[in-house]
Scaffold this motif. Structure first.
Motif, PDB file in Angstrom:
ATOM      1  N   HIS A  79       0.999  -1.205  -0.034  1.00  0.00           N
ATOM      2  CA  HIS A  79       0.134  -0.126   0.140  1.00  0.00           C
ATOM      3  C   HIS A  79       1.203   0.631   0.064  1.00  0.00           C
ATOM      4  O   HIS A  79       0.639   1.801  -0.513  1.00  0.00           O
ATOM      5  CB  HIS A  79      -1.099   0.030   1.453  1.00  0.00           C
ATOM      6  CG  HIS A  79      -1.618  -0.870   1.010  1.00  0.00           C
ATOM      7  ND1 HIS A  79      -3.327  -1.230   1.593  1.00  0.00           N
ATOM      8  CD2 HIS A  79      -1.607  -2.413   1.916  1.00  0.00           C
ATOM      9  CE1 HIS A  79      -3.557  -2.639   2.118  1.00  0.00           C
ATOM     10  NE2 HIS A  79      -2.462  -3.292   1.457  1.00  0.00           N
ATOM     11  N   ILE A  80       1.630   1.199   0.668  1.00  0.00           N
ATOM     12  CA  ILE A  80       2.458   1.743   0.781  1.00  0.00           C
ATOM     13  C   ILE A  80       3.288   2.812  -0.221  1.00  0.00           C
ATOM     14  O   ILE A  80       3.949   3.938  -0.471  1.00  0.00           O
ATOM     15  CB  ILE A  80       3.478   2.264   2.584  1.00  0.00           C
ATOM     16  CG1 ILE A  80       3.060   2.207   3.835  1.00  0.00           C
ATOM     17  CG2 ILE A  80       4.588   2.890   2.221  1.00  0.00           C
ATOM     18  CD1 ILE A  80       3.462   1.724   4.741  1.00  0.00           C
ATOM     19  N   LYS A  81       4.133   1.425  -0.715  1.00  0.00           N
ATOM     20  CA  LYS A  81       4.523   1.312  -2.090  1.00  0.00           C
ATOM     21  C   LYS A  81       3.831   1.836  -2.788  1.00  0.00           C
ATOM     22  O   LYS A  81       4.239   3.217  -3.713  1.00  0.00           O
ATOM     23  CB  LYS A  81       5.101  -0.122  -2.645  1.00  0.00           C
ATOM     24  CG  LYS A  81       6.004  -0.044  -3.940  1.00  0.00           C
ATOM     25  CD  LYS A  81       6.481  -1.384  -3.819  1.00  0.00           C
ATOM     26  CE  LYS A  81       6.418  -1.730  -5.436  1.00  0.00           C
ATOM     27  NZ  LYS A  81       7.202  -3.184  -5.843  1.00  0.00           N
ATOM     28  N   GLY A  82       2.504   2.131  -3.374  1.00  0.00           N
ATOM     29  CA  GLY A  82       1.411   2.487  -4.450  1.00  0.00           C
ATOM     30  C   GLY A  82       1.761   4.646  -3.868  1.00  0.00           C
ATOM     31  O   GLY A  82       1.516   5.022  -4.487  1.00  0.00           O
ATOM     32  N   PHE A  83       1.403   4.128  -2.378  1.00  0.00           N
ATOM     33  CA  PHE A  83       1.309   6.059  -2.130  1.00  0.00           C
ATOM     34  C   PHE A  83       2.746   6.533  -2.776  1.00  0.00           C
ATOM     35  O   PHE A  83       2.679   7.784  -2.822  1.00  0.00           O
ATOM     36  CB  PHE A  83       1.118   5.975  -0.519  1.00  0.00           C
ATOM     37  CG  PHE A  83      -0.693   5.680  -0.568  1.00  0.00           C
ATOM     38  CD1 PHE A  83      -1.638   5.047  -0.980  1.00  0.00           C
ATOM     39  CD2 PHE A  83      -0.629   4.738   1.402  1.00  0.00           C
ATOM     40  CE1 PHE A  83      -2.321   4.342  -0.572  1.00  0.00           C
ATOM     41  CE2 PHE A  83      -1.456   3.699   1.248  1.00  0.00           C
ATOM     42  CZ  PHE A  83      -3.031   4.169   0.652  1.00  0.00           C
ATOM     43  N   LYS A  84       3.898   6.030  -1.925  1.00  0.00           N
ATOM     44  CA  LYS A  84       5.213   6.551  -2.585  1.00  0.00           C
ATOM     45  C   LYS A  84       5.137   6.876  -4.072  1.00  0.00           C
ATOM     46  O   LYS A  84       5.250   7.783  -4.666  1.00  0.00           O
ATOM     47  CB  LYS A  84       6.074   5.885  -2.437  1.00  0.00           C
ATOM     48  CG  LYS A  84       6.606   6.553  -0.838  1.00  0.00           C
ATOM     49  CD  LYS A  84       7.234   5.209  -0.248  1.00  0.00           C
ATOM     50  CE  LYS A  84       7.796   5.627   1.865  1.00  0.00           C
ATOM     51  NZ  LYS A  84       8.342   4.864   2.063  1.00  0.00           N
ATOM     52  N   ALA A  85       5.110   5.979  -4.994  1.00  0.00           N
ATOM     53  CA  ALA A  85       4.816   5.856  -6.536  1.00  0.00           C
ATOM     54  C   ALA A  85       4.251   7.419  -7.015  1.00  0.00           C
ATOM     55  O   ALA A  85       4.323   7.577  -7.911  1.00  0.00           O
ATOM     56  CB  ALA A  85       4.754   4.766  -7.025  1.00  0.00           C
TER      57      ALA A  85
END
Ligand SMILES: CC(=O)N[C@H]1[C@@H](OP(=O)(O)OP(=O)(O)OC[C@H]2O[C@@H](n3ccc(=O)[nH]c3=O)[C@H](O)[C@@H]2O)O[C@H](CO)[C@@H](O)[C@@H]1O
Ligand SMILES: C=C(OP(=O)(O)O)C(=O)O
Length: 421
Positions: A126-132
């Motif tokens: 989830h966090i990887k997605g938000f950062k991207a």
């Protein structure tokens, strides 16, 4: 907390109608705050998770009403405010407010979610997605701080390292109003993700490919609801009643199902030897005998759902021979095993594999619903058992089973829910 009391030994029969899917509903309610108009859902299940989500909405000045399966949510007066941590901790899906608040305000502060205790449940994807998408993310004191306040969110290409329902939905929620195009590869394909995309698209969103492993989202600037969204039937609730019908049923019809959503489950039932009669939107389970042991391996949709691994276990106790269950998604999801043993079940685990042997007789006992589906499994075992079974921590079951006592009583069950001392 509440406990469930079951007097076992009765044969059940009649009809049961499946409610709206928990895992759709708990994504749709957080998604509703992205709308620029009031929204309306029907076929909303009456489950604890829904009531807790309403508490979270209210804390943001989002008023909602819920009656006879119809929920109306008015997000037009929403304000950013701290979310109530007790309600956030009461369910897993409160993490969808990370994506929806980020999509709405370019910022979200959300306590780590609760939900079922089924082994490690990281949210790194989830966090990887938000950062991207352009957000900064930090964590402290059990809280996740996500912000894209400076430059806003922009479309991105995101490859999920693991197939995750939650990460797929959270990225959709954050990306739906972002600038540009977002592509999610290795996306989860669960029907509940299609349901969410349908709701968003009917409000003007451009989410394409939901139900496949590549989802493309073109950001839009507003979302306006003009219709009532009917939530898809709960395939996990349906599977649970199928197992109940197979173990203690004398002919049970399960209405309001989408057979395609249940194929991995019904094909295992057929392998066991259950002569199911599947129709367009219902299934009839006759009284069944002479079941044969099977092997169950859980995997993401369209594979066999981890959420049905425990509910099918009582059926496996009836089968001749030894059945084997491998839960590849949550290998530590074995909370039912020790409790079933207290009821006389011949079941064991070794190196994460569950071995289920034919068991002639179960006896009532006091057992604990360590999580929702362990509870569902124990409930079915309680109906199979001689005598009385008391299931403590029954709130875990009520998190996700709509009108449970009413539906079971209509089938002829002797069951009640009372406060736990
Ligand atoms: C509210 C809801 O819809 N809950 C469902 C959802 O949970 P949830 O969305 O939490 O489950 P995921 O699909 O994300 O988890 C699948 C697997 O991926 C792993 N993972 C997940 C996210 C992440 O960032 N990193 C990571 O490693 C998990 O530990 C797990 O092994 O899907 C699960 C798997 O079908 C179901 O059991 C839950 O009923
Ligand atoms: C694991 C489950 O739910 P949650 O993700 O809401 O904890 C479930 O429904 O079986």
């Amino acid at each position: 907390m509440k406990k469930m009391i079951i007097k076992g030994g009765q044969r059940l029969s009649g009809e049961v109608t499946i409610g709206g899917a928990k895992n759709s509903t708990v994504a749709l309610i957080p998604a509703a705050i992205l709308a620029d108009t009031p929204v309306r859902f029907d076929s909303v299940p009456d489950i604890l998770d829904v009531h807790n989500l309403m508490v979270i909405l209210e804390s943001m000045n989002v008023h909602s009403t819920f009656k006879d399966g119809v929920m109306e949510i008015d997000p037009t007066q929403i304000v950013e405010s701290p979310l109530p941590s007790k309600a956030i901790k009461s369910l897993r899906a409160s993490y969808y407010f990370m994506g929806s608040l980020l999509g709405k305000f370019n910022r979200a502060t959300v306590t780590f979610p609760g939900g079922d205790n089924i082994g490690p449940r990281p949210i790194d994807q989830h966090i990887k997605g938000f950062k991207a998408l352009g957000a900064t993310v930090s964590e402290s004191d059990d809280t996740v701080y996500i912000s894209a306040k400076d430059r806003g969110l922009h479309g991105a290409h995101i490859f999920l390292d693991v197939v995750s329902v939650g990460a797929t939905i959270n990225v959709i929620l954050a990306a739906v109003k972002a600038q540009g195009v977002t592509t999610i590869e290795n996306a989860a394909r669960e029907p509940e993700i299609i349901d969410l995309a349908t709701f968003l698209n009917n409000m003007g969103a451009k989410v394409r490919g939901a139900g496949t492993d590549v989802i493309r989202i073109e950001g839009v600037s507003e979302l306006k609801s003009t219709t009532t969204h009917t939530i898809i039937p709960d395939r996990i609730e349906a599977g649970t009643y199928l197992s109940l019908a197979t173990t203690v049923g004398d002919g049970i019809t399960i209405n309001n199902i989408i057979p395609e959503h249940l194929e991995s489950f019904t094909s295992k039932m057929v392998e066991l030897g259950v002569p199911l009669e599947v129709d367009e939107d219902k299934v009839f389970v006759p009284s069944t005998h002479d079941l044969q042991a099977i092997e169950v391996n859980t995997s993401p949709f369209p594979g066999f759902a981890t959420d049905l691994q425990q509910p099918i276990t009582p059926t496996l106790l009836k089968a001749n021979g030894q059945s084997i269950i491998n839960d590849h998604i949550y290998p530590e999801r074995i909370k039912h095993v020790l409790e079933l043993k207290k009821m006389g079940a011949d079941i064991a685990t070794e190196n994460g594999v569950i071995y289920v042997n034919h068991t002639d007789k179960l006896v009532g006992a006091e057992v604990e619903a360590g999580e929702i589906r362990a509870g569902a499994c124990l409930m079915i075992a309680g109906f199979m058992a001689e005598g009385t079974t008391v299931i403590t921590e029954a709130d875990n079951i009520l998190r996700g089973y709509d009108n449970l006592v009413k539906k079971l009583t209509k089938l002829g069950a002797d069951v009640s829910i009372v406060p736990q001392d």
